[in-house]
Design an enzyme around this catalytic site. Structure first.
Site, PDB file in Angstrom:
ATOM      1  N   SER A 660      -6.680  -8.687  -6.252  1.00  0.00           N
ATOM      2  CA  SER A 660      -5.702  -9.532  -5.562  1.00  0.00           C
ATOM      3  C   SER A 660      -6.183  -9.963  -4.183  1.00  0.00           C
ATOM      4  O   SER A 660      -5.582 -10.846  -3.571  1.00  0.00           O
ATOM      5  CB  SER A 660      -4.374  -8.783  -5.427  1.00  0.00           C
ATOM      6  N   LYS A 703       4.440  -6.907  -0.758  1.00  0.00           N
ATOM      7  CA  LYS A 703       3.413  -7.371   0.188  1.00  0.00           C
ATOM      8  C   LYS A 703       4.022  -8.246   1.283  1.00  0.00           C
ATOM      9  O   LYS A 703       3.712  -8.101   2.474  1.00  0.00           O
ATOM     10  CB  LYS A 703       2.331  -8.138  -0.572  1.00  0.00           C
TER      11      LYS A 703
END
Length: 792
Positions: A660, A703
């Site tokens: 990611s 996140k």
């Protein structure tokens, strides 16, 4: 980059989460709802598959229930199995009895439901009736008279033989006389009187020789007579035994006739016949004084302490009070818990056993019905899994000792006869366990042909929201909790969508939902409220997070005091904020990581420092190789790139994995190559392919929240935000605090589809300008490297 294009990629506050409207729920509180029916929420596929698996009656169609924990897979499966089992016939009872032909191999008998216990009671009564009947017959005057008459006949025959022997002795001038050492012959004189030994010694040699000759003749006759008498005695003994057996058979026949009429079946009739034969052969056990069992025999287990124990019945499975087929849920599926065992008892320091100590297992109790086992528990006992496959293959239950294979010396024991097995096994496990077994164990395809798969999510719709509301209504009524208002239910549905990680989905993992309902109800009761409102639900969510976010606070503290460096403002060349998700128990939170990149003349290409230090996982390594391929394809088409670069996750001391951050690392490299700075207020997440397309990632909400709270703690400037892949927009379900900050322009969320879009946001320059700068610098570095090679 134009301001208009900059804003086109920014998401509005309305795109960051979806709210459930109380108007579509159409109720004030859950007390007005009927609750759920038997239908499983959002699991139509699993419901149909389970119904098929339970209805089909064919070999190998056992069931494997697949799904993540918390989806209700175990509860629903058990409820459906119990419901189906009620309409099935009750299976037979099973009993173990003594094997008169091979005592160490007990045989099993089956009876119609409830008759196993009655047969055991009947055999117990039989032993008492046998003792009473045989004592009565053998103590009767009729038996005594018949026995005396029979013995008199043989005594008369023996006396007749003895009389003939005495007459023969008299003819030879001898007489027989018994002594302490046996029988002796004494000669007679002319008047028929015994000759004393001193007179016999005075006789002439010729006279003494004649006497000895006659004595020898009599001794031969005596030996023949003794053989005849012994033969008569043997005949008498045989005749007496036959009389006893005849009497015993006559006395017990009515008792066994009654049992044969009461308990039908060839196996039962054969067993009763052997019991009858054994009783006749050992009738002394029931009357008189039987010979006591020797201690040595008892120690060796050859003869039980009470010989009549062999007439007992060990009922393994009793269905006296059963209604329908049995359903057994085995929580600890060890080998012995599944297949039973033979227990031992101490006898004067030695462990002995018999067939009455055979104990049933879950398969015995479930025979003719259903067995439910958790797959992970079963696989933790390899011997049990192997034996279960063998039992399903052979259709029988065998009681063995799996430890014998690992023993260099095996003790003798019982080998009970196998029992026919007809059972439907339901294993419950996660998708990982199912696929692992299906790939590496052929038995899965052969014996578990029905897959019942529970999904972790379902489509979000008005009907699904209604089902959720009815679920809350059912749970609160069943557990006597306060009803939930429509607003509270709406918050629970939004929480479910957050669990599903998709704005268009709802989670079917109900364990977290039940926890939230329970904790919100507790807060409402503590406050004395009659209903649970959305404030109680939100308070329960906040309290749950607060109980487990100590690590999150510690990380935030280290970032704020500068222990962990994270820049949220300004510009830097070759530096960018990447985002990762950390987990602490049942709480996950996002943490930014400062990622740096440096480029220079060289031919090593992109160097992943984490990989060089063995701190990088395989997926992360793959992401770095992909971005390396993108760089080479974009800037190395006309001439080889003589550029090297290093990528580092600064202040990271644990293993890095996942891809990611591959787009984030690529942006840092592009900044270093172009020598254009990156806005430090923007954090980035997303993977990248070889063509520069941004790909979706997981944990996007955590996140964003993690970076937002750090920016909030340091001070929101209005220039901070997070850049995410466009495909992750549907996964957004951010807290109201973040949504309000975006609505007020204090924080921003951008969604991009390509590296070009991302580098424009990060640098403020068009992608064309950035790439021209990179190509210029790469060409200069490559020419410098070529010149240096020629000079050397």
């Amino acid at each position: 980059m134009p301001e208009e294009e900059y804003k086109l990629r920014e998401l509005s506050a309305d795109e960051l989460r979806v709210h459930t409207s109380t108007e579509e729920l159409r109720f004030e509180d859950t007390s007005q709802l009927p609750g759920l029916s038997d239908t499983m929420v959002g699991q139509d596929r699993a419901v149909q598959a389970l119904a098929f698996g339970l209805s089909i009656d064919a070999e190998g169609y056992n069931i494997f229930v697949v799904g993540p924990p918390g989806t209700g897979r175990t509860t629903y499966t058990a409820s459906q199995v119990f419901e189906v089992a009620r309409s099935k016939p009750v299976p037979n009872d099973w009993c173990y009895v003594y094997n008169f032909q091979a005592p160490d191999e007990p045989i099993c008998l089956q009876f119609p439901p409830g008759q196993g216990v009655r047969f055991r009671s009947a055999m117990q009564r039989l032993v008492k009736d046998l003792e009473k009947a045989l004592t009565q017959y053998f103590d009767s005057d009729a038996y005594a008279a018949e026995s005396t008459q029979l013995m008199n006949q043989f005594n008369e025959r023996a006396e007749k033989v003895w009389s003939l022997l005495e007459a023969s002795a008299h003819e030879l001038g001898l007489v027989l006389q018994r002594t302490a050492t046996g029988m002796v012959t004494i000669p007679l004189d002319a008047e028929g009187r015994p000759i004393p030994s001193d007179e016999f010694a005075q006789l002439s040699n010729t006279a003494r020789a004649a006497v000895r000759t006659r004595q020898q003749q009599l001794e031969q006759s005596f030996e023949e007579a003794m053989r005849q008498i012994k033969s008569i005695q043997k005949e008498a003994s045989t005749a007496e035994e036959m009389l006893e057996e005849k009497t015993c058979a006559y006395a017990i026949e009515p008792l066994f006739d009654e049992l044969r009429l009461q308990f039908q079946g060839e196996d039962v009739a054969r067993y009763l016949q052997r019991v009858k034969e054994d009783v006749i052969a050992n009738h002394a056990l029931f009357h008189g004084d039987p010979e006591p069992t020797t201690p040595d025999a008892a120690l060796l287990g050859a003869v039980p302490p009470d010989p009549r124990i062999r007439y007992q019945v060990n009922v393994m499975v009793d269905h006296t009070d059963s209604a329908g087929a049995p359903v057994i849920i085995e929580p600890n599926p060890t080998y012995f818990n599944l297949f039973g065992k033979v227990e031992y008892r101490g006898n004067r320091g030695v462990m002995v056993s018999d067939y009455t100590l055979i104990k049933p297992g879950a398969l015995h109790r479930a025979n003719g019905g259903y067995l439910i086992v958790q797959a992970i528990d079963l696989l933790s006992h390899p011997a049990a899994w192997t034996a279960l496959k063998r039992a399903l293959k052979n259709g029988e239950i065998r009681i063995d000792n799996p430890q014998e294979e690992n023993m260099w010396m095996v003790s003798t024991g019982l080998r009970p006869q196998e029992i026919q097995l007809k059972v439907k096994v339901i294993l419950i496990g996660t998708p990982d366990i199912y696929h692992l077994l299906y790939e590496y164990d052929d038995a899965m395809q052969k014996h578990f042909k029905v897959k019942v798969e529970f999904d972790a999510e379902m489509e979000r719709s008005a009907a699904a929201s209604r089902q959720y509301a009815n679920f809350v209504a059912s749970y609160t009524k069943a557990h006597e909790l306060p009803p939930f208002t429509a607003g509270a239910v709406a918050e629970i549905i939004d929480f479910s969508a957050r669990l599903a990680g998709n704005q268009r989905k709802l989670s079917t993992r109900f364990h977290p939902v039940i926890e939230l309902v329970t904790e919100a109800s507790y807060l409402a009761q503590q406050a004395g409220a009659n209903t649970v409102t959305e404030q109680h639900v939100n308070s329960a969510l906040s309290a749950k997070v607060h109980r487990a976010d100590l690590i999150k606070e510690k990380v935030l503290e280290m970032i704020l005091n500068g222990t962990i460096r994270v820049d949220t403002d300004g510009k830097r060349i070759g530096q960018i904020n990447g985002l990762a998700v950390l987990a602490s128990g049942n709480v996950s939170f996002g943490q930014p990581h400062r990622i740096t990149a440096r480029t220079y003349v060289g031919r090593r290409g992109v160097i992943n420092v984490e990989r060089e230090t063995a701190m990088s996982g395989q997926i992360h390594d793959k992401g770095v190789l992909i971005l390396s391929a993108y760089l080479a394809a974009e800037f190395g088409k006309r001439m080889p790139m003589a550029v090297s670069g290093t990528i580092v996750f600064e202040q990271t001391y644990s293993k890095i994995d996942g891809d990611s951050a591959s787009s984030t690392e690529l942006y840092a490299l592009l900044s270093s190559l172009s020598e254009l700075p990156i806005l430090q207020g923007i954090a980035v997440t997303g993977s990248v392919d070889q063509f520069g397309e941004i790909q979706p990632i997981g944990g996007v909400n955590e996140k964003i929240e993690g970076y937002f709270y750090i920016c909030k703690a340091k001070g929101l400037t209005g220039r901070q935000g997070v850049m995410i892949p466009r495909q992750n927009v549907t996964n957004l379900f951010l807290p109201e605090e973040v949504v309000d900050a975006v609505r007020n322009g204090q924080f921003h969320i951008w969604a991009v589809q390509s590296v070009e879009e991302g580098i424009e946001l990060l640098t403020g320059f068009t992608a064309l300008s950035v790439y021209v700068e990179i190509e210029t610098n790469v060409v200069e570095m490559s020419r410098a490297a070529a010149y240096e090679r020629r000079r050397v």
